[in-house]
Scaffold this motif. Structure first.
Motif, PDB file in Angstrom:
ATOM      1  N   ASP A  58     -31.037  49.954 -44.777  1.00  0.00           N
ATOM      2  CA  ASP A  58     -30.813  50.818 -45.917  1.00  0.00           C
ATOM      3  C   ASP A  58     -30.981  51.945 -45.565  1.00  0.00           C
ATOM      4  O   ASP A  58     -30.331  53.092 -45.917  1.00  0.00           O
ATOM      5  CB  ASP A  58     -31.341  50.312 -46.972  1.00  0.00           C
ATOM      6  CG  ASP A  58     -30.878  49.170 -47.750  1.00  0.00           C
ATOM      7  OD1 ASP A  58     -29.559  48.682 -47.434  1.00  0.00           O
ATOM      8  OD2 ASP A  58     -31.607  48.259 -48.529  1.00  0.00           O
ATOM      9  N   SER A  59     -32.093  52.317 -44.852  1.00  0.00           N
ATOM     10  CA  SER A  59     -32.558  53.574 -44.493  1.00  0.00           C
ATOM     11  C   SER A  59     -31.720  54.246 -43.579  1.00  0.00           C
ATOM     12  O   SER A  59     -31.363  55.476 -43.486  1.00  0.00           O
ATOM     13  CB  SER A  59     -34.225  53.766 -43.841  1.00  0.00           C
ATOM     14  OG  SER A  59     -34.295  53.313 -42.870  1.00  0.00           O
ATOM     15  N   ALA A  60     -30.944  53.516 -42.697  1.00  0.00           N
ATOM     16  CA  ALA A  60     -30.288  54.082 -41.500  1.00  0.00           C
ATOM     17  C   ALA A  60     -28.976  54.533 -42.360  1.00  0.00           C
ATOM     18  O   ALA A  60     -28.480  55.379 -42.043  1.00  0.00           O
ATOM     19  CB  ALA A  60     -29.986  53.071 -40.494  1.00  0.00           C
ATOM     20  N   LEU A  61     -28.331  53.561 -43.140  1.00  0.00           N
ATOM     21  CA  LEU A  61     -27.203  53.960 -43.590  1.00  0.00           C
ATOM     22  C   LEU A  61     -27.316  55.149 -44.535  1.00  0.00           C
ATOM     23  O   LEU A  61     -26.578  55.985 -44.627  1.00  0.00           O
ATOM     24  CB  LEU A  61     -26.776  52.845 -44.673  1.00  0.00           C
ATOM     25  CG  LEU A  61     -26.267  51.415 -43.803  1.00  0.00           C
ATOM     26  CD1 LEU A  61     -26.106  50.427 -44.796  1.00  0.00           C
ATOM     27  CD2 LEU A  61     -24.917  51.989 -43.063  1.00  0.00           C
ATOM     28  N   THR A  62     -28.496  55.353 -45.305  1.00  0.00           N
ATOM     29  CA  THR A  62     -28.790  56.520 -46.192  1.00  0.00           C
ATOM     30  C   THR A  62     -29.008  57.792 -45.293  1.00  0.00           C
ATOM     31  O   THR A  62     -28.391  58.880 -45.668  1.00  0.00           O
ATOM     32  CB  THR A  62     -30.147  56.355 -46.963  1.00  0.00           C
ATOM     33  OG1 THR A  62     -29.814  54.898 -47.893  1.00  0.00           O
ATOM     34  CG2 THR A  62     -30.292  57.465 -47.949  1.00  0.00           C
ATOM     35  N   GLU A  63     -29.430  57.787 -44.138  1.00  0.00           N
ATOM     36  CA  GLU A  63     -29.601  58.828 -43.524  1.00  0.00           C
ATOM     37  C   GLU A  63     -28.430  59.119 -42.650  1.00  0.00           C
ATOM     38  O   GLU A  63     -28.105  60.379 -42.718  1.00  0.00           O
ATOM     39  CB  GLU A  63     -30.684  58.698 -42.168  1.00  0.00           C
ATOM     40  CG  GLU A  63     -31.833  58.444 -42.622  1.00  0.00           C
ATOM     41  CD  GLU A  63     -33.128  58.058 -41.619  1.00  0.00           C
ATOM     42  OE1 GLU A  63     -32.455  57.992 -40.358  1.00  0.00           O
ATOM     43  OE2 GLU A  63     -34.142  57.745 -41.995  1.00  0.00           O
ATOM     44  N   THR A  64     -27.556  58.167 -42.241  1.00  0.00           N
ATOM     45  CA  THR A  64     -26.096  58.365 -41.764  1.00  0.00           C
ATOM     46  C   THR A  64     -25.035  59.151 -42.933  1.00  0.00           C
ATOM     47  O   THR A  64     -24.501  60.053 -42.603  1.00  0.00           O
ATOM     48  CB  THR A  64     -25.524  57.185 -41.367  1.00  0.00           C
ATOM     49  OG1 THR A  64     -26.273  56.567 -40.412  1.00  0.00           O
ATOM     50  CG2 THR A  64     -23.929  57.351 -40.690  1.00  0.00           C
ATOM     51  N   TRP A  65     -25.378  58.519 -44.114  1.00  0.00           N
ATOM     52  CA  TRP A  65     -24.500  59.297 -45.524  1.00  0.00           C
ATOM     53  C   TRP A  65     -24.942  60.526 -45.538  1.00  0.00           C
ATOM     54  O   TRP A  65     -24.271  61.528 -45.683  1.00  0.00           O
ATOM     55  CB  TRP A  65     -24.575  58.502 -46.383  1.00  0.00           C
ATOM     56  CG  TRP A  65     -23.706  58.668 -47.714  1.00  0.00           C
ATOM     57  CD1 TRP A  65     -24.118  59.508 -48.696  1.00  0.00           C
ATOM     58  CD2 TRP A  65     -22.273  58.739 -47.782  1.00  0.00           C
ATOM     59  NE1 TRP A  65     -23.050  59.527 -49.402  1.00  0.00           N
ATOM     60  CE2 TRP A  65     -21.657  59.229 -48.778  1.00  0.00           C
ATOM     61  CE3 TRP A  65     -21.340  58.310 -46.864  1.00  0.00           C
ATOM     62  CZ2 TRP A  65     -20.581  59.333 -49.189  1.00  0.00           C
ATOM     63  CZ3 TRP A  65     -20.026  58.540 -47.018  1.00  0.00           C
ATOM     64  CH2 TRP A  65     -19.739  58.824 -48.161  1.00  0.00           C
ATOM     65  N   ASN A  66     -26.099  60.882 -45.438  1.00  0.00           N
ATOM     66  CA  ASN A  66     -26.827  62.238 -45.595  1.00  0.00           C
ATOM     67  C   ASN A  66     -26.294  63.110 -44.517  1.00  0.00           C
ATOM     68  O   ASN A  66     -25.981  64.366 -44.715  1.00  0.00           O
ATOM     69  CB  ASN A  66     -28.236  62.410 -45.907  1.00  0.00           C
ATOM     70  CG  ASN A  66     -28.629  61.715 -47.047  1.00  0.00           C
ATOM     71  OD1 ASN A  66     -27.953  61.675 -48.057  1.00  0.00           O
ATOM     72  ND2 ASN A  66     -30.055  61.231 -47.274  1.00  0.00           N
ATOM     73  N   TRP A  67     -26.177  62.639 -43.462  1.00  0.00           N
ATOM     74  CA  TRP A  67     -25.695  63.542 -42.346  1.00  0.00           C
ATOM     75  C   TRP A  67     -24.314  63.814 -42.521  1.00  0.00           C
ATOM     76  O   TRP A  67     -23.856  65.037 -42.173  1.00  0.00           O
ATOM     77  CB  TRP A  67     -26.014  62.660 -40.939  1.00  0.00           C
ATOM     78  CG  TRP A  67     -25.562  63.508 -39.679  1.00  0.00           C
ATOM     79  CD1 TRP A  67     -26.243  64.344 -38.974  1.00  0.00           C
ATOM     80  CD2 TRP A  67     -24.151  63.257 -39.097  1.00  0.00           C
ATOM     81  NE1 TRP A  67     -25.355  64.962 -38.136  1.00  0.00           N
ATOM     82  CE2 TRP A  67     -24.365  64.172 -37.724  1.00  0.00           C
ATOM     83  CE3 TRP A  67     -23.053  62.641 -39.248  1.00  0.00           C
ATOM     84  CZ2 TRP A  67     -23.317  64.441 -37.040  1.00  0.00           C
ATOM     85  CZ3 TRP A  67     -22.085  62.655 -38.146  1.00  0.00           C
ATOM     86  CH2 TRP A  67     -22.262  63.315 -37.200  1.00  0.00           C
ATOM     87  N   PHE A  68     -23.546  62.836 -42.739  1.00  0.00           N
ATOM     88  CA  PHE A  68     -21.928  63.224 -43.131  1.00  0.00           C
ATOM     89  C   PHE A  68     -21.830  64.163 -44.225  1.00  0.00           C
ATOM     90  O   PHE A  68     -20.929  65.114 -44.128  1.00  0.00           O
ATOM     91  CB  PHE A  68     -21.113  61.940 -43.400  1.00  0.00           C
ATOM     92  CG  PHE A  68     -20.824  61.080 -42.276  1.00  0.00           C
ATOM     93  CD1 PHE A  68     -19.784  61.488 -41.519  1.00  0.00           C
ATOM     94  CD2 PHE A  68     -21.309  59.913 -42.047  1.00  0.00           C
ATOM     95  CE1 PHE A  68     -19.359  60.836 -40.326  1.00  0.00           C
ATOM     96  CE2 PHE A  68     -20.920  59.257 -40.931  1.00  0.00           C
ATOM     97  CZ  PHE A  68     -19.821  59.549 -40.227  1.00  0.00           C
ATOM     98  N   LEU A  69     -22.852  64.069 -45.183  1.00  0.00           N
ATOM     99  CA  LEU A  69     -22.613  64.957 -46.547  1.00  0.00           C
ATOM    100  C   LEU A  69     -22.877  66.383 -46.010  1.00  0.00           C
ATOM    101  O   LEU A  69     -22.587  67.294 -46.496  1.00  0.00           O
ATOM    102  CB  LEU A  69     -23.466  64.687 -47.727  1.00  0.00           C
ATOM    103  CG  LEU A  69     -23.129  63.195 -48.125  1.00  0.00           C
ATOM    104  CD1 LEU A  69     -23.735  63.199 -49.378  1.00  0.00           C
ATOM    105  CD2 LEU A  69     -21.709  63.607 -48.871  1.00  0.00           C
ATOM    106  N   GLY A  70     -23.823  66.604 -44.889  1.00  0.00           N
ATOM    107  CA  GLY A  70     -24.420  67.992 -44.469  1.00  0.00           C
ATOM    108  C   GLY A  70     -23.369  68.562 -43.489  1.00  0.00           C
ATOM    109  O   GLY A  70     -23.603  69.735 -43.274  1.00  0.00           O
ATOM    110  N   LEU A  71     -22.345  67.948 -43.013  1.00  0.00           N
ATOM    111  CA  LEU A  71     -21.352  68.579 -42.043  1.00  0.00           C
ATOM    112  C   LEU A  71     -20.504  69.833 -42.895  1.00  0.00           C
ATOM    113  O   LEU A  71     -20.152  69.381 -44.081  1.00  0.00           O
ATOM    114  CB  LEU A  71     -20.320  67.533 -41.572  1.00  0.00           C
ATOM    115  CG  LEU A  71     -21.187  66.412 -40.552  1.00  0.00           C
ATOM    116  CD1 LEU A  71     -19.846  65.232 -40.208  1.00  0.00           C
ATOM    117  CD2 LEU A  71     -21.760  66.978 -39.629  1.00  0.00           C
TER     118      LEU A  71
END
Length: 54
Positions: free
Chosen positions: A12-25
């Motif tokens: 769950d934390s890996a998916l959340t961090e990945t999603w936040n990374w995509f949102l920050g592009l």
């Protein structure tokens, strides 16, 4: 059951961090990511197409 919940929390934390990374592009970073995925997909499809030849 402790191991299962710990693994679920990590996923769950890996998916959340990945999603936040995509949102920050930024827009330029999105185009670079799109180009990399397109090249990778092209190379994979080329590899799968040549497997039938022997």
């Amino acid at each position: 059951m402790g191991y299962v919940s710990a693994i679920n929390e990590r996923i769950d934390s890996a998916l959340t961090e990945t999603w936040n990374w995509f949102l920050g592009l930024h827009q330029e970073e999105w185009f670079v990511l799109l180009a990399l995925v397109a090249v990778f997909g092209f190379l994979c499809m080329r590899g799968f197409g040549s497997q039938g030849r022997t």
